[in-house]
Structures are given as C-alpha cells and as structure tokens.
Scaffold this motif. Sequence first.
Motif, PDB file in Angstrom:
ATOM      1  N   PRO A 179      44.319  33.601  45.631  1.00  0.00           N
ATOM      2  CA  PRO A 179      44.551  34.046  44.258  1.00  0.00           C
ATOM      3  C   PRO A 179      43.957  35.438  44.009  1.00  0.00           C
ATOM      4  N   PHE A 180      44.775  36.321  43.489  1.00  0.00           N
ATOM      5  CA  PHE A 180      44.374  37.699  43.203  1.00  0.00           C
ATOM      6  C   PHE A 180      44.596  38.010  41.739  1.00  0.00           C
TER       7      PHE A 180
ATOM      8  N   TYR B 132      38.051  39.989  32.167  1.00  0.00           N
ATOM      9  CA  TYR B 132      38.637  40.406  33.448  1.00  0.00           C
ATOM     10  C   TYR B 132      37.581  40.701  34.509  1.00  0.00           C
ATOM     11  N   TYR B 133      36.500  41.374  34.100  1.00  0.00           N
ATOM     12  CA  TYR B 133      35.468  41.782  35.069  1.00  0.00           C
ATOM     13  C   TYR B 133      34.308  40.784  35.147  1.00  0.00           C
ATOM     14  N   SER B 134      34.462  39.602  34.502  1.00  0.00           N
ATOM     15  CA  SER B 134      33.361  38.635  34.492  1.00  0.00           C
ATOM     16  C   SER B 134      33.148  38.017  35.872  1.00  0.00           C
ATOM     17  N   LEU B 135      31.950  37.479  36.054  1.00  0.00           N
ATOM     18  CA  LEU B 135      31.589  36.800  37.295  1.00  0.00           C
ATOM     19  C   LEU B 135      32.538  35.625  37.550  1.00  0.00           C
ATOM     20  N   GLU B 136      32.829  34.900  36.459  1.00  0.00           N
ATOM     21  CA  GLU B 136      33.710  33.732  36.559  1.00  0.00           C
ATOM     22  C   GLU B 136      35.092  34.156  37.078  1.00  0.00           C
TER      23      GLU B 136
ATOM     24  N   MET C  74      41.535  29.935  35.082  1.00  0.00           N
ATOM     25  CA  MET C  74      41.180  30.548  33.803  1.00  0.00           C
ATOM     26  C   MET C  74      42.225  31.582  33.410  1.00  0.00           C
ATOM     27  N   ASN C  75      42.348  31.816  32.093  1.00  0.00           N
ATOM     28  CA  ASN C  75      43.292  32.790  31.574  1.00  0.00           C
ATOM     29  C   ASN C  75      42.595  34.143  31.431  1.00  0.00           C
ATOM     30  N   LEU C  76      43.097  35.132  32.138  1.00  0.00           N
ATOM     31  CA  LEU C  76      42.413  36.434  32.140  1.00  0.00           C
ATOM     32  C   LEU C  76      42.810  37.295  30.944  1.00  0.00           C
ATOM     33  N   THR C  77      41.797  37.913  30.344  1.00  0.00           N
ATOM     34  CA  THR C  77      42.004  38.844  29.232  1.00  0.00           C
ATOM     35  C   THR C  77      41.202  40.105  29.537  1.00  0.00           C
TER      36      THR C  77
ATOM     37  N   ARG D 141      34.912  35.068  40.709  1.00  0.00           N
ATOM     38  CA  ARG D 141      34.786  33.907  41.597  1.00  0.00           C
ATOM     39  C   ARG D 141      36.134  33.235  41.799  1.00  0.00           C
ATOM     40  N   GLU D 142      36.927  33.178  40.732  1.00  0.00           N
ATOM     41  CA  GLU D 142      38.220  32.507  40.832  1.00  0.00           C
ATOM     42  C   GLU D 142      39.276  33.372  41.533  1.00  0.00           C
TER      43      GLU D 142
END
Length: 259
Positions: free
Chosen positions: A120-121, A8-12, A1-4, A15-16
């Motif tokens: 992945p961080f 950024y702080y979402s569960l999804e 997923m592309n972080l914005t 998890r990733e």
Amino acid sequence: MNLTNANYYSLEANREFMSVSQLKSFLKCEAAAMAELRGEYTRPTTTALLVGSFVDAWFEGTLDQFQQEHPEIFKRDGSLKADYVQAARIIQRVGEDKLFMSFMSGEKQVIRTGEVYGVPFKIKMDSYFPGEKIVDLKCMRTMEPIMGKNFVEHWGYDIQGAIYREVEGNGLPFYLAVATKEEATDLEVLSVPHEHLNQVMWDLKPKIERAALVKSGKVKAERCGVCPYCRKTKVLTEPIDFEFAGLSNDEIKARKGEW
Ligand SMILES: [Zn+2]
C-alpha cells in the motif's frame, strides 16, 4: 485509514502506507527508516525543504496558513528571511511563464492511495489533471548534472514519477515543473517518458519488496553505519581497520569482498 491533508504526514499514515520519501528512507538506511516509524527518530527539517513547502503553499493558495504555521520563516522585524525572499522571487519569475503556469494549473495536493507490487502506497500530487497528466513542482539549487548524473535520476524524481503513475492508475504522463534557486532563476517543464518510468518500475520491484519485508518486521533492518541515526546510536565493539573509516557498512562489505 482515510487520508486527508491533516493526517497525510502522520505516523499512523506512514505506518499504514509506504510513500516515495519513506521508500527513499528505506533505500538509504533501513534502521533509520524503522526508527522513524517507531517515532524514535525524526529527520531534521531543512531550510531547503521548508522553502519548497513555501512555494507549494503559494501554488495551492494556502500561503497565509503556511506563514502562520511557520513563524520561523520571518525575521524579528516581521520581514521574510533571505531564503523566503528568494522563494518569493522564484514564484514571481515562474508566474511570468505561460507554459509553466499552465502545467501548474491542475488540482493541487491531490491525495491518492493504491498498491505498488502489493504494497500500500500513498501519494500527493502537486498539480493533477485527471485523465491527462501528473505534474510535480521542484525547487532546485540548479539543474546541472550531479556527479555525472542527470539531477532527475540523482534525486530519484523518476522513482517518484513511476510510483505516482502506478498509484494514480491511469498510465498518465508525468512532468516536472522545475525552478532553480540561482541568482537568475532557471525554469523548465520536463517530461519523463513512459519507457523510462517503465524501466524504473522494473528496477524498483526488489527494492519495494525488501522495504515492505523490513517494515513488516519479517526481515531485520540493516544499519547503513553513516547516517545521522546510525551515528547517534552507534556502539563501538572493537577497533576497525583505518581504511574503513567513514565508509558505510555496504562499502565496507564490498571492500572485504563479501558480495
Ligand atoms: Zn543509517
């Protein structure tokens, strides 16, 4: 997923990607960290955290938006609560200091993703100077050592530095811009040398690998036995020796000599 900034702080996203705070959760209590990732448990938002976010928002130039999203920072008469009046005082104090402000003049809240030991961080840098340095802002109670340990090490800010440097990927120097919440605010720009970050990175290897194994479900999460999550979900099976009262599972194991 592309972080914005929005996800950024979402569960999804959690998890990733592993983050510094998620890694610290795993180091504290794997069971609680996993419950957070399942969406079953949320760490309580403390005033200290919110005060930090208030100061971050000011530096980012998004204080108006922050105030709209957090009506709880105001009293009924519409004035700021004492903690945030203090935060405003801290902002004013650091604003008088040229060095502090120059270190805080980079690009704000810059998100990057990358791998650390194959995991992945995600990171979010407070003040980023591409090709030059990474700066993180900290609002602390004091800069005094805690239990004989430097506060940077006690709170794992060097862990943060090591991971930020790794994910950013260009071996940039890491600094902490620190302001204290004391009556008279103390302030400092601290450098955390590469040699120290190298040592921290080395020590982190087994910890990150273990956290990733637990996160993937390949290894069972251990309960610490003493955190809020463990207390809430505790089921008694038998009486325990009174000498173990209030100890974590690790401490009990150590006392029983099982290591
Ligand atoms: Zn626990």
